[in-house]
Design an enzyme around this catalytic site. Structure first.
Site, PDB file in Angstrom:
ATOM      1  N   ASP A  45      10.514  -8.759  10.623  1.00  0.00           N
ATOM      2  CA  ASP A  45      11.011  -7.710   9.729  1.00  0.00           C
ATOM      3  C   ASP A  45      11.338  -8.339   8.382  1.00  0.00           C
ATOM      4  O   ASP A  45      11.664  -7.661   7.434  1.00  0.00           O
ATOM      5  CB  ASP A  45      12.284  -7.101  10.310  1.00  0.00           C
ATOM      6  CG  ASP A  45      13.348  -8.158  10.427  1.00  0.00           C
ATOM      7  OD1 ASP A  45      14.076  -8.375   9.438  1.00  0.00           O
ATOM      8  OD2 ASP A  45      13.434  -8.818  11.467  1.00  0.00           O
TER       9      ASP A  45
ATOM     10  N   LYS B  63      17.853 -17.188  10.015  1.00  0.00           N
ATOM     11  CA  LYS B  63      16.657 -17.263  10.859  1.00  0.00           C
ATOM     12  C   LYS B  63      15.860 -18.550  10.759  1.00  0.00           C
ATOM     13  O   LYS B  63      15.211 -18.965  11.721  1.00  0.00           O
ATOM     14  CB  LYS B  63      15.750 -16.080  10.516  1.00  0.00           C
ATOM     15  CG  LYS B  63      16.142 -14.828  11.268  1.00  0.00           C
ATOM     16  CD  LYS B  63      15.335 -14.720  12.525  1.00  0.00           C
ATOM     17  CE  LYS B  63      15.946 -13.761  13.510  1.00  0.00           C
ATOM     18  NZ  LYS B  63      15.147 -13.643  14.727  1.00  0.00           N
TER      19      LYS B  63
HETATM   20  C1  LIG Z   1      19.726 -10.726   9.873  1.00  0.00           C
HETATM   21  C2  LIG Z   1      19.431 -10.676  11.303  1.00  0.00           C
HETATM   22  N1  LIG Z   1      20.442 -10.615  12.169  1.00  0.00           N
HETATM   23  C3  LIG Z   1      20.222 -10.565  13.495  1.00  0.00           C
HETATM   24  C4  LIG Z   1      18.950 -10.572  14.017  1.00  0.00           C
HETATM   25  C5  LIG Z   1      18.768 -10.435  15.493  1.00  0.00           C
HETATM   26  O1  LIG Z   1      18.154 -11.504  16.095  1.00  0.00           O
HETATM   27  P1  LIG Z   1      17.438 -11.322  17.489  1.00  0.00           P
HETATM   28  O2  LIG Z   1      16.189 -10.544  17.278  1.00  0.00           O
HETATM   29  O3  LIG Z   1      17.220 -12.694  17.944  1.00  0.00           O
HETATM   30  O4  LIG Z   1      18.351 -10.567  18.395  1.00  0.00           O
HETATM   31  C6  LIG Z   1      17.860 -10.643  13.146  1.00  0.00           C
HETATM   32  C7  LIG Z   1      16.488 -10.671  13.641  1.00  0.00           C
HETATM   33  O5  LIG Z   1      15.521 -10.631  12.920  1.00  0.00           O
HETATM   34  C8  LIG Z   1      18.105 -10.694  11.749  1.00  0.00           C
HETATM   35  O6  LIG Z   1      17.104 -10.758  10.859  1.00  0.00           O
END
Ligand SMILES: Cc1ncc(COP(=O)(O)O)c(C=O)c1O
Length: 400
Positions: free
Chosen positions: A124, A77
């Site tokens: 989150d 992220k």
């Molecule tokens: C570990 C992880 N994977 C995937 C995502 C998904 O990203 P998006 O909200 O851009 O779809 C998040 C989003 O917080 C994440 O923390």
């Protein structure tokens, strides 16, 4: 279609390319990567080849881009938050981001022209940690709010970067609205990883930031994949990676599938309804895939996903748990991948579709067979270690 709690919809790619695709070109990805590589923590994350697992599952090969190694933060992220903050500063100073590598961002000249800034966000865990990390590196302030039920470890990791971080009693989407109000009241800069009407510039920069991950994978892959699986919360990550691959591969882009938890499957619902509207999921969004627990699609991401993606799958929680156990317990000859709940969702889906006889129709729909070369992204490591052990050691969330 629906089978054993999995739901899916397949779509035709649009003939007309969305205008947004221009913002996810290889040239733009290289610009983003130049910015990231100016940080001393930058290193491409590994692309792990799991050939023994692929053989066991009956496909040709499986590659996992492992973002647990990103900047020492255990998740991808930070790529988005850092590029957005860098781009915001560039805009404020009237300069091109190429002229603002890390050493210049922390220079006295930039600091005195920019002044003190406070960046605020909802998370989150992973996105907020990336924003807090960037603000800390640039000697600016960060304020972070987390939805109810967020993991204590993730909160502490954000505070450890010097940010003011609090839990709320609201779900993700309501917390986003709350931080947006606070930003307006206090003149803070909101760095949110989803777009809404009138708020698109920073979310676009965040999405572009994720392209470093896609570009690295593109350069590391020894062969062109036939399939790309992307997990989605609001869809920013998926939209960015899909946008990049649709740009570089054009009409021969691999079959791309978007994967969501059944409790927060807003993109699946939007794809299934196919009525030109975005479809939200309200309420508690109760899933172990905390990073994917978002009920309102990013409208920019949908512009790309709605035109370019081939499939949308809504999965039960045990899919992610299965993926975590498989990746954490490799077959002889394969490397171990420590994957958190959101990180493991796509490998979990591929494994379930190939191993569970009840999911034959899903396997066929996804066109998975002995010629398939699959690319997945492990978007996080064990960012909630207590839950990681509950799942991988104690077998929580077993298959039904
Ligand atoms: C570990 C992880 N994977 C995937 C995502 C998904 O990203 P998006 O909200 O851009 O779809 C998040 C989003 O917080 C994440 O923390």
């Amino acid at each position: 279609m629906e089978q054993a709690k999995f739901k899916w919809v397949l779509r035709e790619r649009s003939q007309e390319k969305p205008a947004r695709l221009a913002e996810f070109s290889e040239q733009q990805a290289r610009k983003v990567q130049r910015f990231h590589s100016s940080f001393k923590e930058y290193r491409p994350t590994p692309l792990t080849e799991l050939s023994q697992l692929a053989r066991d599952l009956g496909i040709k090969n499986l590659f996992v881009k492992d973002e647990a190694y990103r900047f020492g933060l255990n998740a991808f992220k930070v790529l988005g938050g850092s590029f957005a903050i860098g781009s915001y500063i560039a805009q404020q100073l009237g300069e091109d981001i190429d002229a603002l590598p890390y050493v210049r961002l922390i220079s006295d000249d930039v600091r005195s022209r920019l002044g003190a800034k406070t960046f605020i966000t909802t998370t989150d865990g992973n996105h907020g940690r990336g924003v807090a990390w960037t603000a800390n590196r640039l000697r600016q302030q960060a304020v972070v709010y987390m939805p109810q039920g967020s993991a204590a470890e993730r909160l502490e990791n954000i505070r450890a970067e010097g940010a003011r971080a609090e839990l709320t009693e609201m779900n993700y989407d309501d917390t986003v609205r709350y931080t947006s109000e606070l930003a307006q009241q206090n003149g803070w800069v909101i760095v949110q990883d989803t777009a809404w009407e009138g708020y698109t510039e920073i979310p676009l920069w965040i999405m572009q930031g994720y392209m470093t991950m896609a570009l690295e994978a593109y350069e590391q892959l020894p062969v062109k994949p036939t399939h790309i699986f992307l997990q989605a919360g609001v869809g920013s990550l998926a939209g960015a990676v899909q946008g990049f691959f649709a740009s570089v591969y054009g009409d021969s882009c691999p079959l791309t599938v978007i994967v969501e938890p059944e409790k927060a499957d807003c993109l699946y619902r939007t794809a299934a309804a196919d009525d030109g509207q975005l479809h939200n999921v309200a309420g508690k969004l109760d899933t172990i895939m905390a990073g994917l627990a978002c009920g309102e699609p990013n409208s920019i991401a949908w512009e790309i996903l709605g035109s370019c993606s081939d499939g949308f799958v809504s999965c039960p929680d045990h899919t992610a748990a299965q993926g975590m156990r498989i990746l954490g317990n490799p077959l002889a000859g394969d490397m171990k991948v420590v994957a958190g709940e959101s990180g493991a969702a796509t490998v979990g889906l591929v494994a379930e579709a190939l191993r569970d006889e009840r999911l034959k129709a899903l396997k066929q729909a996804l066109q998975l067979d002995e010629n398939s070369v699959v690319l997945c992204f492990n978007t996080e490591g064990d960012t909630d270690k207590a839950n990681y052990r509950r799942i991988v050691w104690d077998g929580a969330y077993g298959r039904e």
